[in-house]
Design a protein around this motif. Structure first.
Motif, PDB file in Angstrom:
ATOM      1  N   THR A   1       0.809  -1.221   0.000  1.00  6.94           N
ATOM      2  CA  THR A   1       0.000   0.000   0.000  1.00  6.94           C
ATOM      3  C   THR A   1       0.840   1.268   0.000  1.00  6.94           C
TER       4      THR A   1
ATOM      5  N   LYS B   1       4.231   3.741  -1.340  1.00  8.93           N
ATOM      6  CA  LYS B   1       4.681   4.218  -2.641  1.00  8.93           C
ATOM      7  C   LYS B   1       6.202   4.207  -2.697  1.00  8.93           C
TER       8      LYS B   1
ATOM      9  N   SER C   1       2.758   2.671  -6.700  1.00 10.76           N
ATOM     10  CA  SER C   1       2.179   4.000  -6.496  1.00 10.76           C
ATOM     11  C   SER C   1       0.822   3.950  -5.813  1.00 10.76           C
ATOM     12  N   GLY C   2       0.506   2.827  -5.213  1.00 12.48           N
ATOM     13  CA  GLY C   2      -0.770   2.679  -4.516  1.00 12.48           C
ATOM     14  C   GLY C   2      -1.010   1.214  -4.224  1.00 12.48           C
TER      15      GLY C   2
END
Length: 365
Positions: A3, A5, A44-45
């Motif tokens: 989760t 980045k 990125s997520g």
């Protein structure tokens, strides 16, 4: 699932136990590589990453994640054996208790997702990443050195978790194992677990508890959430009837004391290989403590004590008992013999004696 980045992330699966060297902190997991490092690129997520497991022995493993700037994270898991009874001894990892003590706020409501965050909360989410970069609570002191000892002394053992106990019956466990060891803090158990281990004992299965405050709370699990219900003793099932002792106090580790040997002559095999006698110091313990009660089996013997650990009469007791069915049950009575596997030859010898005497027994059925 990742989760966080990062511009690039690499992953590698490692096995806890075969490694050597120091363990630097409570937020560090150590293990030998089981796979090559694999770069998965930018994150990125929220992102799910699949990993392939090999034909490896059961044990505690973790995925190590590395990102630029020295960032490290761990995703631990227990790899169960191909079937129960690959080896005649099983060690249970307290995965439910790990999550109870996990203070991570995973749903973002500003409060940790566990009852330890607030007396008003009675649930804890399972499957959450742990704080301390992903290291389970107290892993360094309660599990890491113990797992090393198992590997480096070539113990043939199945490593299982609460998940296996939630599925297996006492009959299945007795067919599979001569000895089941609860090495860590196994405080929270379901009705099925309590019933299965009691039935296993009643069928002649041997048990060893290397810590304290075990089988204390009843929990119920719905989906990915466990709910703390009540103490087992308040349901008429005191844990002393199973373990020989039951929890009575803790002080968050402010006091520790010496385990003093009692009744050494009654169990010569337990203290074999050591120059110990009544009054000798075995090791030190504390943090949380158990003692015998009126519910303890009549054959229960106190083999060591930490006298007046928390004040006059507040004595932690190490015990052993046998049943008519042939079961042999040992309980340390304080935290933690498993932690002593790091550098205490007396504790190592005592646990080796338990392994030899109880692990080779085939009474259970």
């Amino acid at each position: 699932m990742i989760t966080d980045k990062a511009p690039t992330v690499s992953i590698q699966i490692r096995h806890v136990g075969p490694e050597t060297g120091p363990i630097m902190g409570n937020d560090t997991m150590t293990g030998v590589p089981m796979t090559a490092k694999r770069t998965i690129g930018r994150v990125s997520g929220p992102r799910i990453v699949n990993v392939r497991l090999g034909d490896w022995p059961s044990g505690v493993y973790f995925v190590q994640l590395n990102a630029p700037g020295g960032r490290v994270g761990y995703a631990p898991f227990v790899l169960r054996p191909k079937h129960l009874g690959v080896n005649r001894v099983a060690v249970v990892m307290p995965t439910q208790t790990w999550q109870a003590y996990n203070h991570r706020d995973d749903n973002g409501d500003g409060r940790a997702d566990t009852w330890y965050a607030c007396a008003c909360q009675h649930s804890a989410r399972l499957g959450r990443p742990f704080l301390d970069r992903g290291t389970p609570p107290h892993f360094k002191h309660y599990e890491a050195w113990w797992l090393r000892w198992l590997v480096h002394t070539d113990k043939k053992v199945d490593i299982i978790s609460d998940a296996e106990l939630k599925r297996a019956s006492g009959h299945e466990l007795a067919k599979a194992y001569s000895l089941i060891i609860f090495s860590g803090h196994h405080e929270y158990v379901t009705t099925h677990e309590y019933d299965a281990i009691t039935d296993y004992r009643n069928r002649g299965g041997n048990l060893v508890f290397l810590s304290a405050n075990n089988f204390y709370w009843k929990i119920v699990i719905h989906g990915r959430v466990m709910y703390r219900i009540t103490k087992w003793r308040d349901l008429g099932r005191p844990e002393a009837a199973l373990l020989g002792v039951e929890y009575f106090h803790n002080d968050s580790g402010e006091h520790r004391g010496n385990w003093i040997v009692r009744n050494a002559g009654a169990l010569p095999w337990l203290f074999a290989g050591m120059t110990l006698h009544n009054g000798s110091v075995l090791s030190t313990g504390g943090i949380e403590a158990d003692h015998t009660t009126s519910a303890s089996p009549k054959s229960t013997r106190v083999v060591a004590e930490i006298s007046n650990l928390y004040g006059p009469g507040m004595t932690a007791q190490m015990t052993y008992y046998e049943t008519k069915a042939g079961a042999k049950v040992f309980a340390a009575g304080a935290f933690t013999l498993a932690g002593g596997m790091r550098d205490n030859p007396r504790v190592q010898q005592l646990v080796a004696n338990l392994w030899t005497h109880l692990g080779n027994d085939r009474t259970g059925q």
